[in-house]
Design an enzyme around this catalytic site. Structure first.
Site, short mmCIF file in Angstrom:
data_model
loop_
_atom_site.label_atom_id
_atom_site.label_comp_id
_atom_site.label_asym_id
_atom_site.label_seq_id
_atom_site.Cartn_x
_atom_site.Cartn_y
_atom_site.Cartn_z
N ASP A 140 1.02 -1.53 -0.20
CA ASP A 140 0.14 -0.14 -0.29
C ASP A 140 0.82 1.05 -0.20
O ASP A 140 1.64 1.43 0.92
CB ASP A 140 -0.57 -0.15 1.08
CG ASP A 140 -2.25 0.63 1.06
OD1 ASP A 140 -2.78 1.03 0.05
OD2 ASP A 140 -2.81 1.56 2.22
N HIS A 147 -4.11 13.71 0.70
CA HIS A 147 -4.44 13.58 2.06
C HIS A 147 -3.25 13.13 2.59
O HIS A 147 -3.90 13.09 3.71
CB HIS A 147 -4.90 11.66 0.86
CG HIS A 147 -4.46 10.31 2.20
ND1 HIS A 147 -5.29 10.41 2.98
CD2 HIS A 147 -3.88 9.57 2.65
CE1 HIS A 147 -5.19 9.44 4.08
NE2 HIS A 147 -4.12 9.10 3.86
N ARG A 156 1.53 15.75 13.03
CA ARG A 156 2.59 16.97 12.03
C ARG A 156 1.57 17.60 11.89
O ARG A 156 1.84 18.46 10.77
CB ARG A 156 3.21 16.20 11.33
CG ARG A 156 4.06 14.83 11.76
CD ARG A 156 4.76 13.76 10.71
NE ARG A 156 3.65 13.73 9.63
CZ ARG A 156 3.37 12.22 9.17
NH1 ARG A 156 3.16 11.72 9.69
NH2 ARG A 156 2.80 12.62 8.69
N GLU A 210 -10.44 3.73 2.55
CA GLU A 210 -9.77 4.71 1.99
C GLU A 210 -10.02 4.39 0.46
O GLU A 210 -10.00 2.46 -0.24
CB GLU A 210 -8.03 4.46 2.64
CG GLU A 210 -8.05 5.07 3.67
CD GLU A 210 -7.13 4.68 4.08
OE1 GLU A 210 -5.80 3.99 3.51
OE2 GLU A 210 -6.06 5.83 5.02
N GLU A 212 -9.58 3.31 -3.10
CA GLU A 212 -7.63 3.93 -3.47
C GLU A 212 -8.15 2.86 -4.81
O GLU A 212 -9.12 2.04 -5.06
CB GLU A 212 -7.11 2.50 -3.17
CG GLU A 212 -6.71 2.73 -1.31
CD GLU A 212 -5.89 2.80 -0.23
OE1 GLU A 212 -4.55 2.61 -0.94
OE2 GLU A 212 -5.22 3.27 0.35
N ASP A 244 -9.76 0.15 1.57
CA ASP A 244 -8.34 -0.07 2.84
C ASP A 244 -8.74 0.15 3.66
O ASP A 244 -8.26 0.92 4.19
CB ASP A 244 -7.43 0.26 2.06
CG ASP A 244 -6.12 0.12 2.86
OD1 ASP A 244 -5.47 -0.88 3.37
OD2 ASP A 244 -4.90 1.36 3.63
N ARG A 248 -8.49 3.57 13.11
CA ARG A 248 -7.98 4.79 13.17
C ARG A 248 -7.41 4.49 14.37
O ARG A 248 -6.40 5.69 14.92
CB ARG A 248 -8.72 5.90 12.71
CG ARG A 248 -9.28 6.31 11.61
CD ARG A 248 -8.59 6.09 10.43
NE ARG A 248 -8.33 6.19 9.32
CZ ARG A 248 -7.38 6.37 8.21
NH1 ARG A 248 -6.63 6.31 7.86
NH2 ARG A 248 -8.30 6.70 6.35
N GLN A 251 -4.90 2.02 14.58
CA GLN A 251 -3.61 2.83 13.79
C GLN A 251 -3.08 3.38 15.04
O GLN A 251 -1.41 3.93 14.59
CB GLN A 251 -4.64 3.38 12.90
CG GLN A 251 -3.18 3.91 11.78
CD GLN A 251 -3.80 4.29 10.17
OE1 GLN A 251 -4.79 4.41 10.41
NE2 GLN A 251 -3.01 4.98 9.62
N LYS A 264 -4.84 -2.01 9.80
CA LYS A 264 -5.03 -2.09 8.05
C LYS A 264 -5.40 -3.93 8.01
O LYS A 264 -6.11 -4.15 6.58
CB LYS A 264 -3.77 -1.91 6.88
CG LYS A 264 -3.59 -0.60 7.92
CD LYS A 264 -4.43 0.93 7.05
CE LYS A 264 -4.36 2.11 6.64
NZ LYS A 264 -4.82 2.86 6.32
N THR A 268 -9.11 -6.00 3.66
CA THR A 268 -9.17 -5.08 2.08
C THR A 268 -10.08 -5.73 1.11
O THR A 268 -10.22 -6.82 0.81
CB THR A 268 -8.46 -4.99 1.79
OG1 THR A 268 -6.26 -4.97 2.48
CG2 THR A 268 -7.77 -4.30 0.67
N THR A 371 -5.65 6.49 -0.25
CA THR A 371 -6.11 7.15 -0.59
C THR A 371 -5.82 8.10 -2.02
O THR A 371 -5.18 9.39 -1.70
CB THR A 371 -6.45 8.00 0.73
OG1 THR A 371 -6.23 6.91 1.71
CG2 THR A 371 -7.97 9.10 0.63
N GLU A 385 -10.20 12.33 6.33
CA GLU A 385 -10.36 13.75 5.55
C GLU A 385 -12.03 14.27 5.91
O GLU A 385 -11.53 15.77 5.95
CB GLU A 385 -10.11 13.12 4.47
CG GLU A 385 -8.55 12.98 4.89
CD GLU A 385 -8.10 12.83 3.41
OE1 GLU A 385 -8.36 13.83 2.47
OE2 GLU A 385 -7.86 12.15 2.30
#
Lengths: 446, 446
Positions: A140, A147, A156, A210, A212, A244, A248, A251, A264, A268, A371, A385
């Site tokens: 992945d 994203h 961050r 997600e 993808e 995916d 969260r 994660q 994850k 899937t 994503t 998001e």
């Protein structure tokens, strides 16, 4: 644009009438490959045409193919497409040309073929789609800068784009064994997460999707033998939609420092039809236009051809429906509309980077884009998001809202490539419903 | 200690004399399984005994087995052990008991068996060992707190132990396709790294080994069906040594935020013999004694049995030889001596955590421990620890030094379990030599 041939001719129609209605995902210009079952028959390869499946085993039995196309059909007539993927794209291309000819409305033997339709064609409504390939590895990537920027703000805030993002396509190995085909329910996972200052184990509270696109690898490479960027397109067999699913809360707690793991591997979901690289040729676009000041790709990730036509223009959407909405007969709500042209790195660059250390790719491996978010609000392609990292609620028809997925929710992806002067093609459906977490004997708070 | 049986009896000897010399890794108390070839014969399962291999196909042909042991030998007589792993440990245990009986010196039919020795036994020197299993997935954990602390000082000097370390066994999905058997050379990878402020692509400059132990998964679990900690031992088929070759410069640049990727998938070397869970029973030890103040494992990772006997006492060593040392006839230098009892999490906990979200494990999957470093300087089990994160040079015989591995260097792991009152068993060799990086047309500095 890559070289096109008669299979892309927009004037070509099929004697399978449902392929010509202008709305189907599967006109004669598409001809994706998949694996299906119907009735007591074993799993075997097929080609989607309108609302039917051309049964490869039946086509072979009727002796309608010769040469490379016959070799290709033989390779694809078993329970996985891996043998066809391993042959190299020349064979899938030959198969495509033969099938395009076989199915076209102006085929001189149309009457004979139509008389055999009951043998050759299986109605999709009567078939159960299977995983198209035995997926040996699922990698992945994370190659949408939009994203990355939005998701990165949580951990961050001042510098959401990691410093390596513009130099290499960031990726992690994900879990291949839990890849499932569209339609199979997804169980909410149990897992460890932080709840305030407490560390707890229990059903995931922040379950996300997600949106993808997955790339199926073709013949692959031997260990220790990298793939130059100009050879990378030969390694791309085709594409699918890929959900995916992401836990969260799990994660956030598990991923530092070695990356996402159980958040994850719960499951899937992929779409069953592999849209071949050939079918997508008319929808090639130039590489993402990097903003001024961004570094150019390093030489090993750069080729003039890839810069000119290595991107893809595929519209993607996400629809969400809740149990309540379905009970009320409400249509699924569209929550995302985006496009693969927003991706910072191209599929060929993913292939070349992945094998740049000599890592051996194998037929049936999936390389997913990450994503596929774009710059606009409507192009946010996962809930983390859309809900502004958990801060806002997403309104749904009937007065419901969602921050994360609840049991009974169903998420459906769709994809469609369109371009003036060409016949639009689609990806079929990639959808699944959320089932409750399994009970865990003794699961307790820590 | 787990329940032992006659196969662990220290007084048992074999009529295969080399199994009784007190130094072999493969006395009759070990009986590990592997896959070998010799001459024109196909790859097939075998059992190590002294300096010979008991050929499972030959044993079956001679009609020496019945019941579960026969079923087990049939499952293990093909080119991979996966079918035996899938059966569940009852079958491997039955095979072990039968073979222990067949090979014991005081077997009443010894004369008949010795007369068949040329048919049943293949000298190891004439065999080429293969990968013991088709490895569908390779998960790499990081469960030595000593390794985590030393390696973490580089990126997190004030707080080297990540906050989740004491709550869950940290792991990432690694690459299964590049797992290779001992003896296959390892090509130095090309890759991207930071050199001062420049981003470059070229041969890895900081190539390292990591001394690990791999756990082979047995029957596995269905997607969505977790494995309780008390059931986890039934999922552990056996163990091998594992060298998780690591490109530290590539790793440092690529791994944030999604974890190690190309820095690990260049190649992974494992020892060819799978030491069964049964063989290691005498070497069980209590779980790692957590320092006061550390949290207890959450309930899903806790069982009284696992706390009492879920750890393993296996001595591990690393020997390094350079091309110059070999030319001079110098013995390989021991650079590491450590033990699996230093691991913070036990194998059963790795299994249960891995499947706790419903992720389906499969026969032949490898779960590796991560670098098995201990508290002492000599127990540092990778170069990045031994060289103090690149700051110091490791002295070697003949005046050479190493910071990282150079082309021609050979790294050999060994493992041995010993306990008073029991016969010591070994793991065989896990070794490989470093070959130069492949040339990359057009590779340049960025």
């Amino acid at each position: 644009m890559p070289k096109l041939d008669e299979t892309h001719d927009p004037s070509r129609h099929s004697w399978v009438k449902s392929a010509n209605d202008g709305t189907t995902d599967f006109p004669i210009q598409n001809l994706p490959l998949g694996v299906f079952r119907n009735g007591a028959g074993g799993a075997r390869g097929g080609v989607a045409i309108g609302d039917h499946i051309l049964d490869l085993a039946a086509v072979l039995k009727a002796n309608l193919l010769t040469g490379d196309a016959k070799v290709a059909a033989e390779a694809a007539s078993g329970p996985t497409l891996n043998p066809l993927m391993a042959l190299g794209n020349r064979y899938a291309s030959a198969l495509r040309r033969e099938f395009s000819n076989l199915l076209r409305a102006d085929n001189s033997e149309r009457a004979k073929l139509e008389a055999m339709a009951d043998t050759l064609l299986v109605p999709m409504a009567k078939a159960q789609m299977q995983l198209p390939a035995a997926v040996g590895a699922f990698t992945d990537f994370m190659v949408s800068i939009y994203h990355t920027e939005r998701a990165g703000r949580a951990s961050r805030p001042d510098n959401p784009i990691p410093p390596n993002f513009k130099y290499l396509p960031i990726a992690y190995n994900s879990r291949a064994s839990s890849v499932r085909v569209s339609g199979e329910p997804v169980k909410r996972p149990n897992g460890q997460f932080k709840n305030g200052e407490a560390i707890e184990f229990g059903p995931c509270r922040w379950l996300d999707f997600e949106l993808e696109v997955g790339v199926f690898v073709g013949p692959g490479n031997a260990l220790g033998t990298p793939i130059a960027i100009d050879q990378a397109p030969d390694q791309i067999f085709g594409y699918c939609l890929l959900n995916d699913w992401s836990a969260r809360d799990i994660q956030r707690w598990e991923m530092m420092p070695l990356g996402p793991f159980l958040s994850k591997s719960l499951s899937t979901t992929i779409s069953p039809w592999v849209i071949t690289a050939d079918a997508l040729k008319p929808f090639a676009v130039p590489a993402f236009k990097r903003p001024a000041g961004d570094p150019a790709p390093l030489p090993y990730l750069y080729s003039a051809a890839d810069q000119a036509e290595g991107g893809l223009d595929i519209d993607l959407e996400v629809h969400l429906s809740t149990a309540k909405m379905r009970a009320a007969g409400a249509a699924p709500a569209r929550v995302t509309a985006t496009n693969t042209k927003h991706l910072y790195w191209n599929p060929a660059q993913l292939v070349t980077h992945h094998a740049s250390n000599g890592c051996n790719l194998q037929p049936g491996d999936i390389l997913a884009t990450g994503t596929v978010s774009g710059p606009t609000d409507e192009s946010r392609a996962c809930l983390i998001e859309l809900n502004d990292r958990g801060a806002t609620k997403i309104p749904l028809p009937g007065g419901e809202t969602r921050t994360f997925l609840e049991d009974g929710d169903e998420v459906a992806f769709s994809g469609r490539a369109a371009r003036d002067g060409y016949v639009s093609i689609g990806f079929g459906e990639c959808s699944a419903r959320i089932d409750p977490a399994p009970a865990w004997p003794g699961a307790q708070k820590g």
